[in-house]
Design an enzyme around this catalytic site. Structure first.
Site, mmCIF file in Angstrom:
data_model
loop_
_atom_site.group_PDB
_atom_site.id
_atom_site.type_symbol
_atom_site.label_atom_id
_atom_site.label_comp_id
_atom_site.label_asym_id
_atom_site.label_seq_id
_atom_site.Cartn_x
_atom_site.Cartn_y
_atom_site.Cartn_z
ATOM 1 N N LEU A 199 -0.302 -7.299 -2.958
ATOM 2 C CA LEU A 199 -0.148 -6.151 -2.079
ATOM 3 C C LEU A 199 -1.478 -5.489 -1.777
ATOM 4 O O LEU A 199 -1.612 -4.280 -1.791
ATOM 5 C CB LEU A 199 0.803 -5.114 -2.690
ATOM 6 C CG LEU A 199 2.277 -5.513 -2.699
ATOM 7 C CD1 LEU A 199 3.104 -4.407 -3.312
ATOM 8 C CD2 LEU A 199 2.777 -5.811 -1.300
ATOM 9 N N CYS A 200 -2.506 -6.307 -1.592
ATOM 10 C CA CYS A 200 -3.784 -5.725 -1.191
ATOM 11 C C CYS A 200 -4.382 -6.566 -0.067
ATOM 12 O O CYS A 200 -5.542 -6.938 -0.104
ATOM 13 C CB CYS A 200 -4.732 -5.582 -2.366
ATOM 14 S SG CYS A 200 -4.790 -7.007 -3.438
ATOM 15 N N GLY A 201 -3.560 -6.870 0.915
ATOM 16 C CA GLY A 201 -4.043 -7.576 2.094
ATOM 17 C C GLY A 201 -4.559 -8.952 1.735
ATOM 18 O O GLY A 201 -4.047 -9.615 0.839
#
Lengths: 126, 292
Positions: B90-92
């Site tokens: 969930l951090c690109g």
């Protein structure tokens, strides 16, 4: 008397910096005291107490692992561990003691054993 | 055509997702600030140790046999790639862009007939590399459960690297991490850690004052080099931590904005559907009344 520009840095942050009358450094080959205009010197640190004297006050810190670098710009102490003497109790002290004991039991080169022995000796005094 | 109730359920669901992404964004922002502070605080030590090493290395006679950590093993056959990533997603594209850079390097090194080994730090990188290059992974350093990057961790990693180097398990080690440029830009970067490359002294630098060495130059260099390696690993881990939070922050910002747009469209759809229903009901009533 001229003041000695001084800084103590650990990997995580700059611990102390400023000016001092003199700093007593625990070098591998013995204690030495640095005052202003000291000749350039580079020494490894031995575990021990670093004493910063300034205007009649004294700050004592336990340092371990690193170097002292004296050059015309002043004194820089690079230490892996730096703990003020009055914080050297309870948990913090226990952890340091444990680490030193463990490293001592692991052995190594005579220099390493000597260094760990010194750490154990210094810490045993607290 | 989804029913009114379906639409309403979807709106609620998207709205709660938006709340989560919004919260994650704010947490990341707070953590980012802390990570940036840690990175700044670590800078003086790294700078000093670089200067000291630069001075010492400049004093060595070129070509003379120096410490193995500085001069290398004389070979360039086995490469160890240290891939540092985050433990969470969930951090690109943060984790995948580091892994992609490492993968490109693996392919190009293998093309040149070199042997490649991997040392992974962080869960995501290992998971992604395991699929294709599982047999190359030599070691993994688990960072799970640790909240902030401490020098202790970097030292552990460096100690393992040095032990492997002593055993002759590799000739060159390169660390892969995300360099923090800004909140929007994190650049996947590769930098060589072993053999150590001391920063070149600028040509016009003042000549080094004749130092007195205690115990002697060689002993100092041998204690300094492992520390230098640890410092470089530490810096990479700190940059990585900041980059991860930065990447998560912008990813979550995008997600929040997307959710907002989605809610708008769904609301419009919902209102349309509701009006259509009312119109149909009215038409039915009127038609019924007329027929009487």
């Amino acid at each position: 008397m001229a003041k000695l520009p001084f800084s103590l840095v650990t990997p995580e942050r700059e611990y102390a910096s400023g000016e001092a009358d003199s700093v007593l450094v625990p070098g591998t080959e013995g204690l030495f005291e640095v005052q202003a205009n000291h000749a350039p010197l580079m020494s490894t640190l031995s575990p021990g107490i670093l004493v910063i004297r300034n205007a009649g006050t004294e700050r004592r810190l336990f340092v371990r692992g690193g170097f002292a670098d004296v050059n015309p710009e002043g004194l820089t102490v690079l230490a892996e561990v730096a703990i003020p003497e009055d914080e050297l109790k309870g948990d913090v002290l226990g952890r340091q003691k444990q680490a030193a004991q463990k490293a001592l039991s692991e052995g190594g080169t005579p220099e390493q054993v000597l260094e760990q022995q010194r750490a154990v000796d210094v810490l045993a005094g607290y | 055509m989804p029913s009114l109730k379906d639409l309403k359920d979807r709106i609620t669901s998207v709205r709660s997702t938006q709340k989560i992404t919004k919260a994650m964004q704010m947490v990341a922002a707070a953590k980012l600030r802390r990570a940036e502070e840690a990175a700044t605080a670590a800078r003086p030590y790294a700078q000093r140790i670089e200067t000291v090493l630069g001075n010492l290395a400049a004093g060595l006679t070129p070509g003379a046999p120096g410490p193995k950590l500085l001069t290398g093993t004389g070979k360039d056959q086995v490469h160890l790639l240290v891939v540092a990533t985050a433990d969470r997603g969930l951090c690109g594209g943060f984790n995948s862009s580091i892994v992609r850079l490492a993968r490109e390097r693996i392919v190009s090194l293998q093309g040149q007939g070199k042997t490649v080994r991997l040392f992974t730090i962080g869960k995501k990188g290992r998971d992604q590399l395991k699929r294709l290059y599982g047999d190359l992974i030599l070691e993994h350093y688990d960072t799970e459960g640790t909240k902030t990057v401490g020098f202790e961790q970097a030292k552990d990693v460096a100690d393992r690297l040095l032990a492997l180097y002593e055993e002759g398990a590799f000739d060159v080690a390169t660390i892969f991490y995300g360099r923090f440029q800004s909140v929007i830009a994190q650049v996947p970067t590769a930098s060589q850690v072993i053999p150590a490359k001391p920063p070149a002294r600028p040509q016009d630098a003042a000549p080094v004052a004749p130092y007195e060495y205690e115990p002697d130059e060689e002993a100092i260099l041998t204690t300094l080099l492992p520390r230098y390696v640890a410092v470089q690993v530490f810096r990479a881990l700190l940059e990585n931590a900041a980059s991860e939070q930065g990447a998560r922050m912008s990813a979550m910002d995008n997600a929040t904005r997307n959710a907002g747009e989605m809610i708008d469209t769904l609301n419009l759809q919902y209102n349309r559907a509701r009006q259509a229903q009312i119109t149909t009901e009215l038409v039915e009533i009127i038609a019924g009344a007329e027929s009487v």
